[in-house]
Motif scaffolding. Structure first.
Motif, mmCIF file in Angstrom:
data_model
loop_
_atom_site.group_PDB
_atom_site.id
_atom_site.type_symbol
_atom_site.label_atom_id
_atom_site.label_comp_id
_atom_site.label_asym_id
_atom_site.label_seq_id
_atom_site.Cartn_x
_atom_site.Cartn_y
_atom_site.Cartn_z
ATOM 1 N N LEU A 1 0.832 -1.208 0.000
ATOM 2 C CA LEU A 1 0.000 0.000 0.000
ATOM 3 C C LEU A 1 0.866 1.257 0.000
ATOM 4 O O LEU A 1 0.600 2.208 -0.750
ATOM 5 C CB LEU A 1 -0.933 -0.002 1.202
ATOM 6 C CG LEU A 1 -2.103 -0.984 1.134
ATOM 7 C CD1 LEU A 1 -2.724 -1.173 2.512
ATOM 8 C CD2 LEU A 1 -3.163 -0.495 0.141
ATOM 9 N N ALA A 2 1.915 1.269 0.822
ATOM 10 C CA ALA A 2 2.796 2.440 0.887
ATOM 11 C C ALA A 2 3.543 2.656 -0.420
ATOM 12 O O ALA A 2 3.761 3.794 -0.860
ATOM 13 C CB ALA A 2 3.781 2.288 2.041
ATOM 14 N N THR A 3 3.904 1.561 -1.068
ATOM 15 C CA THR A 3 4.666 1.651 -2.312
ATOM 16 C C THR A 3 3.812 2.135 -3.469
ATOM 17 O O THR A 3 4.245 2.972 -4.278
ATOM 18 C CB THR A 3 5.269 0.278 -2.667
ATOM 19 O OG1 THR A 3 6.160 -0.130 -1.632
ATOM 20 C CG2 THR A 3 6.018 0.327 -3.997
ATOM 21 N N HIS A 4 2.574 1.646 -3.569
ATOM 22 C CA HIS A 4 1.779 1.865 -4.774
ATOM 23 C C HIS A 4 0.692 2.922 -4.631
ATOM 24 O O HIS A 4 0.183 3.419 -5.649
ATOM 25 C CB HIS A 4 1.167 0.541 -5.222
ATOM 26 C CG HIS A 4 2.182 -0.486 -5.611
ATOM 27 N ND1 HIS A 4 2.915 -0.392 -6.777
ATOM 28 C CD2 HIS A 4 2.606 -1.620 -4.989
ATOM 29 C CE1 HIS A 4 3.745 -1.429 -6.860
ATOM 30 N NE2 HIS A 4 3.572 -2.194 -5.791
ATOM 31 N N ASP A 5 0.279 3.272 -3.414
ATOM 32 C CA ASP A 5 -0.731 4.318 -3.204
ATOM 33 C C ASP A 5 -1.943 4.169 -4.124
ATOM 34 O O ASP A 5 -2.217 5.033 -4.972
ATOM 35 C CB ASP A 5 -0.123 5.710 -3.408
ATOM 36 C CG ASP A 5 0.461 6.266 -2.129
ATOM 37 O OD1 ASP A 5 0.083 5.809 -1.034
ATOM 38 O OD2 ASP A 5 1.313 7.172 -2.222
ATOM 39 N N PRO A 6 -2.709 3.092 -3.989
ATOM 40 C CA PRO A 6 -3.843 2.893 -4.902
ATOM 41 C C PRO A 6 -4.990 3.864 -4.627
ATOM 42 O O PRO A 6 -5.148 4.380 -3.519
ATOM 43 C CB PRO A 6 -4.272 1.455 -4.593
ATOM 44 C CG PRO A 6 -3.889 1.252 -3.157
ATOM 45 C CD PRO A 6 -2.591 2.003 -2.994
ATOM 46 N N ASP A 7 -5.784 4.084 -5.667
ATOM 47 C CA ASP A 7 -7.007 4.876 -5.526
ATOM 48 C C ASP A 7 -8.170 4.020 -5.049
ATOM 49 O O ASP A 7 -9.193 4.541 -4.598
ATOM 50 C CB ASP A 7 -7.377 5.501 -6.870
ATOM 51 C CG ASP A 7 -6.275 6.381 -7.414
ATOM 52 O OD1 ASP A 7 -5.883 7.335 -6.712
ATOM 53 O OD2 ASP A 7 -5.790 6.097 -8.526
ATOM 54 N N ALA A 8 -8.027 2.693 -5.185
ATOM 55 C CA ALA A 8 -9.087 1.772 -4.784
ATOM 56 C C ALA A 8 -8.479 0.397 -4.546
ATOM 57 O O ALA A 8 -7.429 0.064 -5.096
ATOM 58 C CB ALA A 8 -10.162 1.683 -5.865
ATOM 59 N N VAL A 9 -9.171 -0.385 -3.727
ATOM 60 C CA VAL A 9 -8.834 -1.793 -3.513
ATOM 61 C C VAL A 9 -10.043 -2.615 -3.912
ATOM 62 O O VAL A 9 -11.168 -2.346 -3.468
ATOM 63 C CB VAL A 9 -8.462 -2.081 -2.050
ATOM 64 C CG1 VAL A 9 -8.312 -3.587 -1.815
ATOM 65 C CG2 VAL A 9 -7.188 -1.345 -1.659
ATOM 66 N N MET A 10 -9.825 -3.603 -4.773
ATOM 67 C CA MET A 10 -10.872 -4.570 -5.094
ATOM 68 C C MET A 10 -10.452 -5.902 -4.496
ATOM 69 O O MET A 10 -9.449 -6.485 -4.920
ATOM 70 C CB MET A 10 -11.073 -4.673 -6.607
ATOM 71 C CG MET A 10 -11.529 -3.372 -7.240
ATOM 72 S SD MET A 10 -11.854 -3.511 -9.026
ATOM 73 C CE MET A 10 -13.394 -4.435 -9.024
ATOM 74 N N HIS A 11 -11.215 -6.357 -3.510
ATOM 75 C CA HIS A 11 -10.817 -7.526 -2.716
ATOM 76 C C HIS A 11 -11.546 -8.770 -3.221
ATOM 77 O O HIS A 11 -12.706 -9.002 -2.916
ATOM 78 C CB HIS A 11 -11.137 -7.260 -1.246
ATOM 79 C CG HIS A 11 -10.837 -8.413 -0.347
ATOM 80 N ND1 HIS A 11 -9.762 -9.261 -0.544
ATOM 81 C CD2 HIS A 11 -11.464 -8.853 0.788
ATOM 82 C CE1 HIS A 11 -9.752 -10.176 0.413
ATOM 83 N NE2 HIS A 11 -10.769 -9.952 1.224
ATOM 84 N N LEU A 12 -10.800 -9.586 -4.001
ATOM 85 C CA LEU A 12 -11.336 -10.843 -4.524
ATOM 86 C C LEU A 12 -10.618 -12.062 -3.985
ATOM 87 O O LEU A 12 -11.079 -13.195 -4.208
ATOM 88 C CB LEU A 12 -11.254 -10.875 -6.052
ATOM 89 C CG LEU A 12 -12.092 -9.850 -6.798
ATOM 90 C CD1 LEU A 12 -11.243 -8.695 -7.290
ATOM 91 C CD2 LEU A 12 -12.831 -10.489 -7.965
ATOM 92 N N ALA A 13 -9.486 -11.897 -3.307
ATOM 93 C CA ALA A 13 -8.731 -13.044 -2.811
ATOM 94 C C ALA A 13 -9.569 -13.835 -1.818
ATOM 95 O O ALA A 13 -10.036 -13.297 -0.821
ATOM 96 C CB ALA A 13 -7.435 -12.576 -2.146
ATOM 97 N N ALA A 14 -9.765 -15.124 -2.105
ATOM 98 C CA ALA A 14 -10.595 -15.964 -1.240
ATOM 99 C C ALA A 14 -10.428 -17.426 -1.620
ATOM 100 O O ALA A 14 -10.171 -17.753 -2.772
ATOM 101 C CB ALA A 14 -12.073 -15.574 -1.362
ATOM 102 N N GLU A 15 -10.593 -18.271 -0.634
ATOM 103 C CA GLU A 15 -10.837 -19.692 -0.907
ATOM 104 C C GLU A 15 -12.298 -19.795 -1.346
ATOM 105 O O GLU A 15 -13.173 -19.200 -0.720
ATOM 106 C CB GLU A 15 -10.598 -20.531 0.343
ATOM 107 C CG GLU A 15 -9.180 -20.470 0.886
ATOM 108 C CD GLU A 15 -8.207 -21.286 0.068
ATOM 109 O OE1 GLU A 15 -8.658 -22.061 -0.802
ATOM 110 O OE2 GLU A 15 -7.000 -21.147 0.294
ATOM 111 N N SER A 16 -12.567 -20.569 -2.408
ATOM 112 C CA SER A 16 -13.909 -20.439 -2.978
ATOM 113 C C SER A 16 -14.642 -21.726 -3.311
ATOM 114 O O SER A 16 -15.796 -21.665 -3.718
ATOM 115 C CB SER A 16 -13.837 -19.597 -4.259
ATOM 116 O OG SER A 16 -13.138 -20.291 -5.265
ATOM 117 N N HIS A 17 -14.039 -22.886 -3.179
ATOM 118 C CA HIS A 17 -14.726 -24.097 -3.633
ATOM 119 C C HIS A 17 -15.436 -24.769 -2.452
ATOM 120 O O HIS A 17 -14.790 -25.164 -1.480
ATOM 121 C CB HIS A 17 -13.723 -25.066 -4.266
ATOM 122 C CG HIS A 17 -14.374 -26.214 -4.977
ATOM 123 N ND1 HIS A 17 -13.742 -27.401 -5.206
ATOM 124 C CD2 HIS A 17 -15.609 -26.349 -5.510
ATOM 125 C CE1 HIS A 17 -14.548 -28.221 -5.850
ATOM 126 N NE2 HIS A 17 -15.687 -27.599 -6.039
#
Length: 346
Positions: free
Chosen positions: A68-84
Motif C-alpha cells: 500500500l505504501a509503495t503503490h498508493d492505490p485509488d481503490a482496492v478490489m478484494h477478490l482473494a478468497a478460498e472459494s470451492h
C-alpha cells in the motif's frame, strides 16, 4: 485510476485485471499464488503499461503495509478468497484463515494506510462476495440486497463473516466501502475443478461426467467477463456503503447445463459423441443448496448495468475456449485435488 486487486491471478480476479487494463486503469495485482491461481490468466496484460504483480498473502500484514505504501492505490478490489464449497467441507480451516482472518488483516492495513493519507474521500474498498451467503431458495423467490444471511457451508459462512467485517469497518471506522454479491460465474480461465470445466474436460477425455444427486439444483449463471464489467461499474459509480447483487439472469438446473455442454461438444468436437452418454449421477454434496437466484433490480436501476451474454452464447464461448486452450488447462490437472471427488467427509 490505480486499483489494487487482491486475488488477481484467480478466475474472477484475472477477468477484472484484464478488463480494468482494457479500460485504461493501472493495476497492482496482489496474489499469493495458491493452488487455484495461475499467472497465465493475466499473461495478456503482463507487459501492459501500469500493470504490476506483487506476490503476497492477505494474511501478511507487513507485506500489505509495504504494498500500500509503495503503490498508493485509488481503490482496492478484494477478490482473494478460498472459494470451492467441496474443498471447504474437507478443510474448513483454510477458509477461515483466508476469508475471515485475511479480510480482517487487509481491512486493518487499508484502514491504517487510509488514515495516514488523510482519509481521501475518493478512495474505495470494494469487497466482492457471493450469493451463497443468503442460503438456499425454494422453487420461487430471488435474493435481494436485503435478504437475511443464512450460510449453509463452511465456504459461505466464511464469506458471510467477511461481508460483516467490511460493513463493520465502514460503520465503525468510516472506511469508504462498496460491496457486491454475485451468482455462479463461468467462462474462460475457470479452474478445472468447478462444474462447467469438469464437464468439458471429462467429456473430452471420455470419462464419466459426475452430476450430484439428480442434477436438479438451480443456479443463476453469470459470464465472468460480464461480472468483471459489473464490478468495475460498481467501483466507478456505486455510492459509499451501498451493496449490489450481480446476477446473470440465466437460471438453469445443473443437469440442463451438463446436457447443453454435451450438445455443444457433439457439434464442436464430435469425436466421442454423443457425450451425454457419459453423464453419471453421484452421491449429492452434503448440505447442497437447492437454488440460488439473484434479483438484479438495484444494479440495473441505479447503475444502468445488466448482463450482455446469454447462457447459450456464454457456454458456446466457454466450450470453444477450452477446446482452443489445452496448453492452459492441461498442466492444472496435475494440481492437488483436481480430478478427485471432494466434499464427501461430512
Amino acid at each position: 485510476m490505480k486499483i489494487l486487486v487482491t486475488g488477481g491471478a484467480g478466475f474472477i480476479g484475472s477477468a477484472v485485471v484484464r478488463a480494468a487494463i482494457a479500460r485504461g486503469h493501472s493495476i497492482v495485482n496482489l496474489d499469493a499464488l495458491t493452488y487455484a491461481a495461475c499467472l497465465a490468466n493475466v499473461a495478456s496484460v503482463d507487459n501492459a503499461p501500469g500493470y504490476v504483480f506483487e506476490k503476497a498473502d492477505i494474511r501478511d500484514r507487513a507485506a500489505l503495509d509495504r504494498i500500500l505504501a509503495t503503490h498508493d492505490p485509488d481503490a482496492v478490489m478484494h477478490l482473494a478468497a478460498e472459494s470451492h464449497v467441496d474443498r471447504s467441507i474437507d478443510g474448513p480451516s483454510d477458509f477461515i484463515e483466508t476469508n475471515v482472518t485475511g479480510t480482517f488483516t487487509l481491512l486493518e492495513s487499508v484502514r491504517a494506510w487510509w488514515i495516514a493519507k488523510g482519509k481521501p474521500e475518493a478512495f474505495r474498498f470494494h469487497h466482492i462476495s457471493t450469493d451463497e451467503v443468503f442460503g438456499s431458495l425454494g422453487a420461487t423467490g430471488k435474493f435481494t440486497e436485503d435478504t437475511p444471511y443464512d450460510p449453509r457451508s463452511p465456504y459461505s459462512a466464511s464469506k458471510a463473516a467477511s461481508d460483516h467485517l467490511v460493513r463493520a469497518w465502514h460503520e465503525t471506522y468510516g472506511l469508504p466501502v462498496v460491496l457486491t454479491n454475485c451468482s455462479n460465474n463461468y467462462g474462460p480461465f475457470h479452474f478445472p475443478e468447478k462444474l462447467i470445466p469438469v464437464v468439458i474436460l471429462n467429456a473430452l477425455a471420455g470419462k464419466a461426467i459426475p452430476v450430484y444427486g439428480k442434477g436438479e439444483n438451480v443456479r443463476d449463471w453469470l459470464y465472468v467477463e460480464d461480472h468483471a464489467d459489473a464490478l468495475l461499474t460498481v467501483l466507478e459509480k456505486g455510492p459509499v456503503g451501498r451493496s449490489y447483487n450481480i446476477g446473470g439472469e440465466n437460471e438453469a438446473r445443473n443437469i440442463d447445463i451438463v446436457r447443453l455442454i454435451c450438445a455443444l461438444l457433439d457439434e464442436m468436437r464430435p469425436q466421442g459423441a454423443p457425450h451425454d452418454r457419459l453423464i453419471t449421477f453421484v452421491t449429492d454434496r452434503p448440505g447442497h443448496d437447492l437454488r440460488y437466484a439473484i434479483d438484479p433490480t438495484r444494479i440495473r436501476t441505479e447503475l444502468g448495468w445488466r448482463p450482455s451474454v446469454t447462457l447459450q452464447e456464454g457456454l458456446r464461448r466457454t466450450v470453444r475456449w477450452y477446446l482452443d486452450n489445452e496448453a492452459w488447462w492441461r498442466p492444472l490437472q496435475d494440481r492437488q485435488g483436481v480430478g478427485q471427488r471432494l466434499g464427501v467427509k461430512a
